[in-house]
Enzyme design. Structure first.
Site, PDB file in Angstrom:
ATOM      1  N   ASP A   1      -8.172   4.507   8.211  1.00 47.51           N
ATOM      2  CA  ASP A   1      -8.560   3.571   9.263  1.00 47.51           C
ATOM      3  C   ASP A   1      -9.437   4.311  10.267  1.00 47.51           C
ATOM      4  O   ASP A   1      -9.046   5.358  10.806  1.00 47.51           O
ATOM      5  CB  ASP A   1      -7.331   3.005   9.985  1.00 47.51           C
TER       6      ASP A   1
ATOM      7  N   ASP B   1      -4.469 -11.356   7.005  1.00 52.23           N
ATOM      8  CA  ASP B   1      -3.578 -10.628   7.900  1.00 52.23           C
ATOM      9  C   ASP B   1      -2.824 -11.605   8.793  1.00 52.23           C
ATOM     10  O   ASP B   1      -3.336 -12.681   9.126  1.00 52.23           O
ATOM     11  CB  ASP B   1      -4.374  -9.674   8.796  1.00 52.23           C
TER      12      ASP B   1
END
Length: 241
Positions: A7, A129
């Site tokens: 990330d 998500d």
């Protein structure tokens, strides 16, 4: 397959807790070094997220992403801030193997349909998500009331085949994935690949997911706290490739 995750925030590799940008842990100053380690370990697959891009809606870490692509020869997927066809074109031209469309799957279904028509479901992956079965967007900052099942059904009808499902409440917590949600989605959309993301602790979690026919998994924090090793990931991937 197991995809280790990187990330990106401000050009660095970080981990967030439950998607909270204020609860970050620095993993590596140079994400390309991480990618080199993944390459040396022969893991074969890498999941990359531009966190700044997800928040702002446009690419923010292009230079670092380029260096990661140069360091890693396996399948590389990338999400975060991919909201138009020009960005899809740019990343695929850069050598990214498949791009992940997240927030735009809800806000701009026409764009998603166009991307799927142009590149097909092997290049265009959909990121779903949220929590409590409902979708979150814009770097998980905004929680909607749209059901994950409704959004997946809509995009699957447009030709999408691969959906990365992240339970935000589990992400970065090492509390285990949301088995119930993931199993339910894989049963309901049995012609699609549901990819598990968020909360995965170890190989035991991964084996349990496989019992629900969930064969693709993204591992983040567990890799960096020792719950699973690069060697284990490489062995699992080699056994199924």
């Amino acid at each position: 397959m197991i995809f280790p995750a990187i990330d990106l925030q401000n050009g660095q590799s970080v981990r967030l807790f439950q998607g909270d940008f204020n609860q970050r842990t620095l993993i590596e100053q140079s994400p390309a070094v991480q990618a080199e380690n993944f390459e040396k370990a022969h893991v074969g697959y890498l999941h990359l997220v531009d966190l700044d891009g997800a928040k702002t809606g446009k690419p923010q870490n292009a230079t670092v992403i380029t260096s990661i692509r140069q360091a890693f020869s396996g399948l590389l997927e990338l999400g975060g801030g991919i909201r138009n066809l020009a960005t899809v074109d740019y990343y695929l031209d850069l050598g990214i193997d498949r791009v992940i469309i997240g927030s735009a799957a809800l806000s701009d279904p026409t764009f998603v349909k166009t991307a799927l028509k142009k590149y097909g479901p092997n290049k265009i992956v959909i990121g779903i998500d949220g929590q409590n079965g409902e979708v979150a967007v814009n770097g998980w900052v905004e929680q909607t009331q749209t059901k994950m099942t409704s959004l997946i059904a809509q995009i699957a009808a447009a030709g999408a085949k691969v959906f990365i499902v992240t339970d935000v409440s589990r992400d970065g917590t090492l509390t285990g994935p949301n088995f119930d949600l993931l199993a339910k989605l894989q049963r309901q959309f049995d012609n699609c690949t549901i990819v598990a993301s968020g909360g995965i602790r170890n190989l035991t979690d991964i084996k349990q997911l496989q019992q629900y026919q969930i064969k693709d998994v993204i591992v983040g924090k567990a890799l960096f706290v020792g719950g699973i090793s690069l060697k284990e990931i490489a062995e699992v991937n080699a056994s199924v490739s």
